[in-house]
Structures are given as C-alpha cells and as structure tokens.
Design an enzyme around this catalytic site. Structure first.
Site, PDB file in Angstrom:
ATOM      1  N   ARG A   1      28.086  42.426   5.928  1.00 51.38           N
ATOM      2  CA  ARG A   1      27.424  41.450   5.058  1.00 51.38           C
ATOM      3  C   ARG A   1      27.814  41.598   3.592  1.00 51.38           C
ATOM      4  O   ARG A   1      27.953  40.618   2.869  1.00 51.38           O
ATOM      5  CB  ARG A   1      25.893  41.590   5.185  1.00 51.38           C
ATOM      6  CG  ARG A   1      25.323  41.152   6.510  1.00 51.38           C
ATOM      7  CD  ARG A   1      23.800  41.334   6.535  1.00 51.38           C
ATOM      8  NE  ARG A   1      23.148  40.581   5.468  1.00 51.38           N
ATOM      9  CZ  ARG A   1      22.817  39.290   5.545  1.00 51.38           C
ATOM     10  NH1 ARG A   1      23.049  38.609   6.650  1.00 51.38           N
ATOM     11  NH2 ARG A   1      22.230  38.702   4.533  1.00 51.38           N
TER      12      ARG A   1
ATOM     13  N   LEU B   1      28.276  26.102 -22.072  1.00 51.92           N
ATOM     14  CA  LEU B   1      27.514  26.149 -20.824  1.00 51.92           C
ATOM     15  C   LEU B   1      26.496  27.290 -20.816  1.00 51.92           C
ATOM     16  O   LEU B   1      26.838  28.427 -21.173  1.00 51.92           O
ATOM     17  CB  LEU B   1      28.496  26.347 -19.655  1.00 51.92           C
ATOM     18  CG  LEU B   1      27.882  26.580 -18.275  1.00 51.92           C
ATOM     19  CD1 LEU B   1      27.299  25.288 -17.702  1.00 51.92           C
ATOM     20  CD2 LEU B   1      28.919  27.156 -17.302  1.00 51.92           C
TER      21      LEU B   1
ATOM     22  N   ARG C   1      15.741  24.144   3.011  1.00 56.09           N
ATOM     23  CA  ARG C   1      14.486  24.574   2.395  1.00 56.09           C
ATOM     24  C   ARG C   1      14.748  25.116   0.991  1.00 56.09           C
ATOM     25  O   ARG C   1      15.896  25.342   0.606  1.00 56.09           O
ATOM     26  CB  ARG C   1      13.786  25.634   3.260  1.00 56.09           C
ATOM     27  CG  ARG C   1      14.624  26.864   3.536  1.00 56.09           C
ATOM     28  CD  ARG C   1      13.835  27.929   4.304  1.00 56.09           C
ATOM     29  NE  ARG C   1      14.695  28.971   4.797  1.00 56.09           N
ATOM     30  CZ  ARG C   1      15.133  29.084   6.068  1.00 56.09           C
ATOM     31  NH1 ARG C   1      14.757  28.206   6.977  1.00 56.09           N
ATOM     32  NH2 ARG C   1      15.926  30.068   6.421  1.00 56.09           N
TER      33      ARG C   1
ATOM     34  N   ASP D   1      23.454  30.359  -0.680  1.00 62.18           N
ATOM     35  CA  ASP D   1      23.078  30.963   0.593  1.00 62.18           C
ATOM     36  C   ASP D   1      24.242  30.980   1.586  1.00 62.18           C
ATOM     37  O   ASP D   1      25.129  30.133   1.525  1.00 62.18           O
ATOM     38  CB  ASP D   1      21.890  30.180   1.186  1.00 62.18           C
ATOM     39  CG  ASP D   1      21.182  30.958   2.289  1.00 62.18           C
ATOM     40  OD1 ASP D   1      21.280  32.204   2.312  1.00 62.18           O
ATOM     41  OD2 ASP D   1      20.525  30.318   3.134  1.00 62.18           O
TER      42      ASP D   1
ATOM     43  N   ARG E   1      14.963  43.161   2.455  1.00 64.98           N
ATOM     44  CA  ARG E   1      16.215  43.492   3.157  1.00 64.98           C
ATOM     45  C   ARG E   1      16.456  44.998   3.151  1.00 64.98           C
ATOM     46  O   ARG E   1      15.857  45.731   2.370  1.00 64.98           O
ATOM     47  CB  ARG E   1      17.373  42.765   2.474  1.00 64.98           C
ATOM     48  CG  ARG E   1      17.207  41.261   2.586  1.00 64.98           C
ATOM     49  CD  ARG E   1      18.412  40.543   2.045  1.00 64.98           C
ATOM     50  NE  ARG E   1      18.213  39.104   2.174  1.00 64.98           N
ATOM     51  CZ  ARG E   1      19.176  38.218   2.168  1.00 64.98           C
ATOM     52  NH1 ARG E   1      20.427  38.596   2.004  1.00 64.98           N
ATOM     53  NH2 ARG E   1      18.907  36.930   2.307  1.00 64.98           N
TER      54      ARG E   1
ATOM     55  N   HIS F   1      28.785  39.155   0.235  1.00 65.16           N
ATOM     56  CA  HIS F   1      28.230  39.110  -1.119  1.00 65.16           C
ATOM     57  C   HIS F   1      29.330  39.246  -2.178  1.00 65.16           C
ATOM     58  O   HIS F   1      29.293  38.587  -3.204  1.00 65.16           O
ATOM     59  CB  HIS F   1      27.178  40.210  -1.309  1.00 65.16           C
ATOM     60  CG  HIS F   1      25.972  40.029  -0.430  1.00 65.16           C
ATOM     61  ND1 HIS F   1      25.337  38.817  -0.298  1.00 65.16           N
ATOM     62  CD2 HIS F   1      25.293  40.891   0.379  1.00 65.16           C
ATOM     63  CE1 HIS F   1      24.312  38.946   0.548  1.00 65.16           C
ATOM     64  NE2 HIS F   1      24.271  40.195   0.972  1.00 65.16           N
TER      65      HIS F   1
ATOM     66  N   ARG G   1      22.088  23.446  -2.211  1.00 60.81           N
ATOM     67  CA  ARG G   1      21.920  24.632  -1.375  1.00 60.81           C
ATOM     68  C   ARG G   1      23.061  24.683  -0.371  1.00 60.81           C
ATOM     69  O   ARG G   1      23.284  23.731   0.373  1.00 60.81           O
ATOM     70  CB  ARG G   1      20.582  24.637  -0.621  1.00 60.81           C
ATOM     71  CG  ARG G   1      20.438  25.927   0.213  1.00 60.81           C
ATOM     72  CD  ARG G   1      19.076  26.126   0.827  1.00 60.81           C
ATOM     73  NE  ARG G   1      19.012  27.446   1.440  1.00 60.81           N
ATOM     74  CZ  ARG G   1      17.941  28.230   1.480  1.00 60.81           C
ATOM     75  NH1 ARG G   1      16.795  27.798   0.964  1.00 60.81           N
ATOM     76  NH2 ARG G   1      17.987  29.427   2.044  1.00 60.81           N
TER      77      ARG G   1
ATOM     78  N   ASN H   1      26.046  34.027   2.521  1.00 60.81           N
ATOM     79  CA  ASN H   1      27.030  35.113   2.375  1.00 60.81           C
ATOM     80  C   ASN H   1      27.142  35.943   3.649  1.00 60.81           C
ATOM     81  O   ASN H   1      28.240  36.297   4.089  1.00 60.81           O
ATOM     82  CB  ASN H   1      26.625  36.056   1.241  1.00 60.81           C
ATOM     83  CG  ASN H   1      26.720  35.401  -0.123  1.00 60.81           C
ATOM     84  OD1 ASN H   1      27.248  34.303  -0.247  1.00 60.81           O
ATOM     85  ND2 ASN H   1      26.200  36.077  -1.133  1.00 60.81           N
TER      86      ASN H   1
HETATM   87  C1  IPE Z   1      17.522  32.218  -0.778  1.00 61.16           C
HETATM   88  O1  IPE Z   1      18.229  32.674   0.311  1.00 61.16           O
HETATM   89  C2  IPE Z   1      17.596  33.231  -1.885  1.00 61.16           C
HETATM   90  C3  IPE Z   1      18.864  33.319  -2.568  1.00 61.16           C
HETATM   91  C4  IPE Z   1      19.908  32.581  -2.359  1.00 61.16           C
HETATM   92  C5  IPE Z   1      18.921  34.312  -3.599  1.00 61.16           C
HETATM   93  P1  IPE Z   1      17.534  33.502   1.494  1.00 61.16           P
HETATM   94  O2  IPE Z   1      18.601  33.804   2.460  1.00 61.16           O
HETATM   95  O3  IPE Z   1      16.789  34.632   0.931  1.00 61.16           O
HETATM   96  O4  IPE Z   1      16.509  32.441   2.054  1.00 61.16           O
HETATM   97  P2  IPE Z   1      15.790  32.315   3.466  1.00 61.16           P
HETATM   98  O5  IPE Z   1      15.255  33.668   3.832  1.00 61.16           O
HETATM   99  O6  IPE Z   1      16.823  31.860   4.431  1.00 61.16           O
HETATM  100  O7  IPE Z   1      14.741  31.282   3.232  1.00 61.16           O
HETATM  101  C1  IPE Z   2      22.733  34.584   0.031  1.00 63.11           C
HETATM  102  O1  IPE Z   2      23.321  34.913   1.228  1.00 63.11           O
HETATM  103  C2  IPE Z   2      22.671  35.727  -0.932  1.00 63.11           C
HETATM  104  C3  IPE Z   2      21.338  36.272  -1.154  1.00 63.11           C
HETATM  105  C4  IPE Z   2      20.222  35.848  -0.617  1.00 63.11           C
HETATM  106  C5  IPE Z   2      21.243  37.384  -2.056  1.00 63.11           C
HETATM  107  P1  IPE Z   2      22.505  35.625   2.382  1.00 63.11           P
HETATM  108  O2  IPE Z   2      22.621  37.090   2.220  1.00 63.11           O
HETATM  109  O3  IPE Z   2      21.122  35.102   2.473  1.00 63.11           O
HETATM  110  O4  IPE Z   2      23.351  35.160   3.643  1.00 63.11           O
HETATM  111  P2  IPE Z   2      22.801  34.650   5.038  1.00 63.11           P
HETATM  112  O5  IPE Z   2      21.827  33.551   4.741  1.00 63.11           O
HETATM  113  O6  IPE Z   2      22.174  35.813   5.696  1.00 63.11           O
HETATM  114  O7  IPE Z   2      24.017  34.162   5.727  1.00 63.11           O
HETATM  115 MG    MG Z   3      20.264  33.554   3.458  1.00 63.04          MG
END
Ligand code: IPE
Ligand code: IPE
Ligand code: MG
Length: 255
Positions: free
Chosen positions: A47, A145, A208, A34, A85, A51, A202, A36
């Site tokens: 954004r 792995l 969470r 999480d 999204r 990724h 995480r 990115n």
């Molecule tokens: C969790 O991240 C899902 C992935 C890393 C693929 P999210 O960014 O979707 O989670 P929330 O919305 O903050 O709970």
């Molecule tokens: C995690 O990064 C990647 C995915 C959930 C696919 P996010 O895109 O959730 O990045 P933040 O949490 O918005 O920074």
């Molecule tokens: Mg996120």
C-alpha cells in the site's frame, strides 16, 4: 497559458472533452485523493507504494491547477478517521509531507505558490508539523496558487470545535447569540477565509464525502472518477474542469 484553452481535449468514454476557454475556471478546487491502496494492490505492490505514487499525482495536480489559473487547490491528505489504520501505514503517511516538500518546496517557491495547512495539529508528529510550518512560513508572502493540505482534517471535529469556541464566547459575554450568522460560523472553520470549493473531485470510485468539508461543499459541483489517485494528472483535472464549465449553478434559485 492560452494554448491550453480550447486546444486541449481528450477522449473520455469515446467523447471528446475540451476546456471551454479560460472562462469559468473554478476558483477553488478540492480533491479527495482516494485509491492509493487499491492502485498498489492492482499492481501487486504494498500500500505504501501507492501512497508514494500518490505524492507524484499531487505534483501533477498542482502544476495543472496552476497552469489554468485555479486560485486554491485543497487536497485531502489525511482524515481524522485515518488514525484507525495500522501504525506503519500512518507513520508512512506522516512522513510524506516532509518527503514531498524536500523534493518540491523550491519549485513551489519559484512558482509563487502559497502552501497552507487545514487540520488539527494535536496528533501530528513533530517532524510532520515542522515540515509543514517551514513550507507555510517560506511561502506565506506568495501570491499565486494556494496549495492547501487537509492534514488530520475532519469536518465533524472542525464544526464541533468551532461550536464550542462560540459557546465559550457567548458564556463570557463577548458574543451576542444574535450575532452568530452563517458567515461567522463559516469563518470559524479551519478553512477560515478561503471561499468554499467550487468543484469537488473524488478519485477511486467511492461516492461519498468521508467527513470532508461538509459545511463548505453545500453548493460545490461534484465530480467523481473510478481512476485511482496515483493515476491522476493533468488530463483528469482538465476533464473535471471541462465538465464544471458546462454546469449551471443555481444555489437553489432559477437559472
Ligand atoms: C478519504 O479516504 C480520506 C482521504 C483521502 C484523506 P478514505 O479512504 O479514508 O475514505 P473511506 O474510508 O473510504 O470513506
Ligand atoms: C487515499 O488512498 C489516501 C489516504 C486516505 C491517506 P487510500 O489509502 O484510502 O487507498 P484505498 O482507498 O485503500 O485504495
Ligand atoms: Mg480510501
């Protein structure tokens, strides 16, 4: 490989972290990748740049996991809730497996890595499934792995679907309700025959699980970092493993 153990350390909050030898390396490490988007925003970038840089962190995490003998690395790449999204972001995320595998598949094959996927295939675009299937097929006999991508994965849905399937079998008289054990339920989940994660990481500072492996993480050790996923690498993985090596797992019993 041995060089890594004991000799590796890092300063984290001014205290040295060191891998405690090759003992007690977690067998299965699962990561909620999480942060990115926030990483990109911090740098004033779109954004999707976050990724793409997250993809580089996937490579670093895989290499480091392989280096210390982790058996299974499960990476949460896309949740069943991430469809909420904007379409452009979803489309970009769905193009990443292809991009990643085009760059990395040959090396993964060389390193004896077995690629797997854990998720619901129904909503995934054809090109995403095709890229994953090619990697799965070409690495299926590899014995190193296990690199398990959680793609369109959600625990609520996996549990719901497995309950439905079990109910159908009971209704058809193929399954005795008394034969529904904890092991049977576990084996019907998308993680199938994989052992439960020993260590769950995480990144990105949220505390969470976001619908990730809710059944399987009942006794996983948890490790959180404020660092964003594109900042993750060998150092962070080793810090998490070093912390894991110091934990006492009691499973409700006494140590
Ligand atoms: C969790 O991240 C899902 C992935 C890393 C693929 P999210 O960014 O979707 O989670 P929330 O919305 O903050 O709970
Ligand atoms: C995690 O990064 C990647 C995915 C959930 C696919 P996010 O895109 O959730 O990045 P933040 O949490 O918005 O920074
Ligand atoms: Mg996120």
């Amino acid at each position: 490989m041995n060089k890594v153990f004991g000799s590796w350390w890092k300063k984290d909050n001014n205290s040295a972290t060191e891998l405690q030898g090759s003992e007690n390396i977690p067998r299965h490490v699962a990561i909620i990748m999480d942060g990115n988007g926030r990483w990109a925003r911090k740098l004033g970038l779109p954004r999707i740049v976050g990724h793409r840089n997250g993809m580089k962190a996937v490579k670093r995490a895989t290499t480091a996991a392989d280096e210390i003998g982790i058996s299974i690395l499960t990476l949460y790449a896309f949740s069943t809730e991430n469809w909420k999204r904007p379409k452009e972001e979803v489309d970009f995320l769905m193009s990443l497996p292809q991009e990643f595998l085009a760059l990395e598949l040959e090396e993964l094959i060389q390193k004896n890595v077995q690629v797997r996927m854990m998720g619901h295939t129904d909503r995934l675009p054809g090109h995403t499934i095709a890229a994953m299937e090619e990697a799965i097929e070409r690495t299926k006999n590899n014995t190193g792995l296990i690199l398990n991508f959680a793609l369109n994965y959600g625990s609520h849905r996996e549990i719901t679907e497995s309950v439905k399937q079990i109910a159908r079998e009971v209704q058809a008289g193929k399954l005795d309700p008394e034969a529904i054990t904890q092991e049977l339920i576990g084996s019907r989940l998308l993680s199938g025959d994989l052992p439960d994660p020993d260590l769950l990481i995480r990144t990105g500072g949220e505390l969470r699980l976001s619908n990730f492996m809710l059944w399987q993480t009942a006794y996983s050790e948890l490790w959180f970092t404020e660092q964003y996923w594109p900042e993750f690498g060998r150092e962070q993985l080793f810090a998490a493993v070093a912390e894991y090596q110091k934990r006492t797992r009691r499973y409700g019993g006494l140590s």
